[in-house]
Scaffold this active site. Sequence first.
Site, short mmCIF file in Angstrom:
data_model
loop_
_atom_site.label_atom_id
_atom_site.label_comp_id
_atom_site.label_asym_id
_atom_site.label_seq_id
_atom_site.Cartn_x
_atom_site.Cartn_y
_atom_site.Cartn_z
N TYR A 1 0.83 -1.20 0.00
CA TYR A 1 0.00 0.00 0.00
C TYR A 1 0.87 1.26 0.00
O TYR A 1 0.58 2.24 -0.70
CB TYR A 1 -0.93 0.01 1.22
CG TYR A 1 -1.93 -1.13 1.24
CD1 TYR A 1 -2.51 -1.60 0.08
CD2 TYR A 1 -2.28 -1.73 2.45
CE1 TYR A 1 -3.43 -2.65 0.10
CE2 TYR A 1 -3.19 -2.78 2.49
CZ TYR A 1 -3.75 -3.24 1.31
OH TYR A 1 -4.65 -4.26 1.34
N LYS B 1 1.23 4.52 -2.67
CA LYS B 1 1.07 5.91 -2.27
C LYS B 1 2.28 6.75 -2.69
O LYS B 1 2.14 7.87 -3.20
CB LYS B 1 0.85 6.00 -0.76
CG LYS B 1 -0.47 5.39 -0.30
CD LYS B 1 -0.51 5.20 1.22
CE LYS B 1 -1.80 4.49 1.63
NZ LYS B 1 -1.83 4.16 3.07
N GLN C 1 0.34 4.51 8.87
CA GLN C 1 -0.09 3.29 8.18
C GLN C 1 -0.56 2.26 9.21
O GLN C 1 0.20 1.88 10.11
CB GLN C 1 1.07 2.72 7.35
CG GLN C 1 0.72 1.52 6.51
CD GLN C 1 -0.24 1.87 5.38
OE1 GLN C 1 -0.09 2.90 4.75
NE2 GLN C 1 -1.21 1.00 5.14
N ASP D 1 -5.59 11.56 6.20
CA ASP D 1 -6.41 10.34 6.26
C ASP D 1 -7.80 10.63 6.85
O ASP D 1 -8.69 9.80 6.76
CB ASP D 1 -5.71 9.28 7.12
CG ASP D 1 -5.12 8.16 6.27
OD1 ASP D 1 -5.55 8.04 5.11
OD2 ASP D 1 -4.24 7.44 6.76
N ARG E 1 -20.08 0.08 9.69
CA ARG E 1 -20.04 1.30 10.51
C ARG E 1 -18.64 1.60 11.06
O ARG E 1 -18.48 2.19 12.12
CB ARG E 1 -21.04 1.18 11.66
CG ARG E 1 -20.88 -0.10 12.46
CD ARG E 1 -21.93 -0.26 13.52
NE ARG E 1 -21.91 -1.60 14.12
CZ ARG E 1 -22.71 -2.00 15.10
NH1 ARG E 1 -23.61 -1.17 15.59
NH2 ARG E 1 -22.62 -3.22 15.58
N PRO F 1 -10.95 -6.08 -8.18
CA PRO F 1 -10.27 -4.80 -7.95
C PRO F 1 -10.53 -3.79 -9.07
O PRO F 1 -11.21 -4.11 -10.02
CB PRO F 1 -8.80 -5.20 -7.90
CG PRO F 1 -8.72 -6.39 -8.83
CD PRO F 1 -10.03 -7.15 -8.66
N GLY F 2 -9.97 -2.59 -8.91
CA GLY F 2 -10.08 -1.58 -9.95
C GLY F 2 -11.20 -0.58 -9.75
O GLY F 2 -11.45 0.24 -10.63
N GLU G 1 17.74 62.37 22.90
CA GLU G 1 16.85 62.72 21.79
C GLU G 1 15.70 61.72 21.66
O GLU G 1 14.72 61.99 20.99
CB GLU G 1 17.65 62.75 20.46
CG GLU G 1 18.63 63.90 20.37
CD GLU G 1 19.76 63.78 21.39
OE1 GLU G 1 20.46 62.75 21.43
OE2 GLU G 1 19.92 64.73 22.20
N LYS H 1 15.84 58.47 20.31
CA LYS H 1 15.85 57.80 19.02
C LYS H 1 15.24 56.40 19.11
O LYS H 1 14.42 56.01 18.26
CB LYS H 1 17.29 57.74 18.49
CG LYS H 1 17.44 57.26 17.07
CD LYS H 1 18.72 57.81 16.43
CE LYS H 1 19.92 57.65 17.31
NZ LYS H 1 20.31 56.26 17.54
#
Length: 934
Positions: free
Chosen positions: A51, A55, A99, A124, A172, A271-272, A383, A385
Amino acid sequence: MSAQIISGKEVSAQVRERLKKDVEQMKLQDPNFTPGLVVLQVGDRDDSNLYISMKLKAAAEIGINATHMRLPQTATEEEVLHSITEVNENSSVHGLIVQLPLDSVHKINIEKVTNAVAPEKDVDGLTSINAGKLSRGDLGDCFIPCTPNGCMELIRQTGVSVAGKKAVVIGRSKIVGAPMHDLLLWNHATVTTCHSKTTDLPGEVSRADILVVGMGKAEMVKGEWIKKGAVVIDCGINHVPDESKASGKRVVGDVHYASAKEQAGFITPVPGGVGPMTVAMLMENTVLSAKRFLESHQPGKWNISYTRLNLQKPVPSDIVISRSCVPKPIDCLAREVGVLSDELELYGKTKAKVQLSIIKRLQAQPDGKYVVVTGITPTPLGEGKSTTTIGLVQALGAHMKLNVFACVRQPSQGPTFGIKGGAAGGGYSQVIPMEEFNLHLTGDIHAITAANNLVAAAVDARMFHESTQTDKALYNRLVPLNGGQRKFSPIQINRLKKLGIEKTDPSTLTEEEITRFARLDMDPSSVTWQRVLDTNDRFLRKITIGQSPTEKGFTREAQFDITVASEIMAVLALTSSLQDMCHRLAKMVVATSRGGQPITTEDLGVSGALAVLMKDAVKPNLMQTLEGTPVFVHAGPFANIAHGNSSILADKIALKLVGPEGFVVTEAGFGADIGMEKFFNIKCRYSGLRPHVVVLVATVRALKMHGGGPTVTAGMSLPKEYIEENLELLEKGCSNMRKQIENAQHFGVPVVVAVNAFKTDTEAELDLVCSVAKAARAFDAVRCSHWADGGAGAVALGQAVQRASEAPSKFKFLYDLELPIADKIRIIAQKIYGADDIELLPEAQHKVELYTKQGFSKLPICMAKTHLSLSHEADKKGVPTGYILPIRDIRASVGSGFLFPLVGTMPTIPGLPTRPCFYDIDLDPETEQVNGLF
């Protein structure tokens, strides 16, 4: 009729192509920017490796900088959390994936680990914060988990509107089912979530217009359950036996594909289908995170809060005012002005160092406007400054709502405990906390003291050892046997190359080469490197060193300088990078050989150690004003001895942070004839920066002294001339202001005169100063009351500075570096000081000849001169004329990059007065508060 196949491969390819263009667009916006992704893996599971490789491949194709961070199976929960924290704080990383599963021999709390990921990097979408935002419908302010997000993209590809449809989600889990439910719901579907305890699963499925299945049970959903024409998204990945396959198994989904495709209108294959989309959506979230980062870190895009002042009358002491204001946590201020957490090193709650890595991040950003604050020739009356510098930035920021940074010097302990006091500003225009500002800060000056004195020790030790050893003995000690072998250190290789000896084996040097390498042969009378101390100690102006019997009669006259006059301080102020600092430290000349060659710290072998001592000091220090505007405090060279300006690094970083409409206000030490002249001719040469405006600070009282007013004695009441209206005396004194305006105009930069008003000044006096300044072709002249009123009292000054910054500017240097040394000194003396000519005394004449011979004649000039007069005589006020400027000596600061002539009797370490400031300074042991500071 069979369902239309939704190909995840095709859709993901379209997504990746779109993301590739997005990354290219970001590169156009900022050529140095690249989206960053880290995949954190614990252990070495084969499925995880597969996997991750997918990635990383997808990231590389899109243009994302992806890193695989591997931790071993032995990694503990604490080690995993530490790694996550490191990535969270790395501003070059915009996405972090942990992962799963974590393949560790130790028990690790998955919930704790996933929630440790910074929500803004949780691509993720698994943290509780992102899940909570999704459940509330904040879809534009969270990261949606990748598989559900991919499912939604596949549904969109069908053209079927989700709004109003009946959707069923089977499963779920936090990764698929639960977020899928929320996503469909907030896209206006009516959603039912089913699970293993659902009583009539086929019945629920049969009513679904959109079906998303993620239970992890092979071919559980049958085709006859599915509503005719439904959209079916199968998230399952299951392996079932299949003897026809070489592996003996095949991959199937949670839906029985063969029967389902006869019922459904659209269906994803396994798959696919969903699989490729999960990776594509992960990339999309990473690019989205990078876009958000770029958007929130646009140049000049600040989200800053200002601190409201509670003005008191009469104005309390500086320390009382400082303590009455609660400063913002410095990390909060850093975030407000665009400094990232990994670019910040905290030194407590109110000060921090900023890493130089920020320069690379911001290098493509446009600069803001650059303002230098200078003054008339200083008087004991003061002064203001520094106070004007801070008042101006408070006005520009808190009141005019412009991005603004102050860049000021770090105060020396000399004036803090001596006679002048600190340099944090005053009244309601201060850098806070003033105790931190004036005492130690982050230790930069101590680092310079340590580094400088290491060089001094190295100089005398080398001369001692050369005077007591033969060439061969000296060589054997410089290149000692270690394990039966001699080896040159890198810094010794550099010296060999400088001598033209291209050898790296110590055993191959000839006797003549050994002598040249080992013997620096410094002339003791030529040593220019002095020891330093950050204290006003007049009795160290001339000393004798080496009187111990152990030094075998090797004595010589020497002296101490104050630390802020050290060449290492000048190097810190004028360097442009860590690499440049190392180079400058190595070039510093400490003496001349008897053969007339300059001897450097690299020749001594000490320059690398100096860089180590200075590695933290080179980072600018971040603080704040009373009204919550940011301040860089960095470097602190005296302007009467050194070049008198804060660091180039601080200015450059600040100019990037404020953005093109913002302002950076920096201060040049003492009067315009000293600090400002060196700012332009030295600092601007090395920085390449060009100021937009000069602010010249003047006061009625100081101008009266320049007009011939009586001497002021510390501790005595002011003579009436300074507290009663006297226009005649004031008009005479305005000659000094006119001359300093002229001095600024030599460089082609607009001048705004800031008349720092005192309560004893009359309207007629203030009007007179402003009218004289304008008649002298100042761009504008405005009165200010920032000491008593904070930024509100300098708004008119801020507005004038803003207008002046838009005026035409034709910046030019005062002299060409190609001119002979004496000519450059003469130009400064005549054009800036008003002298008739210069006189090079014998030692100075000798140095001119020496430095010209050694190749240093093209360096700029840094005059060491009294700050109390335009001339070399401190008691000559106004605009002295008809005098010859005596140059008693010239020293070479080759590393910092200038020659500094010593004018008249100018000492390089001040002395303490009869009653120094330290009489009033004490520590309360109960509260640990510092008392008695100004």
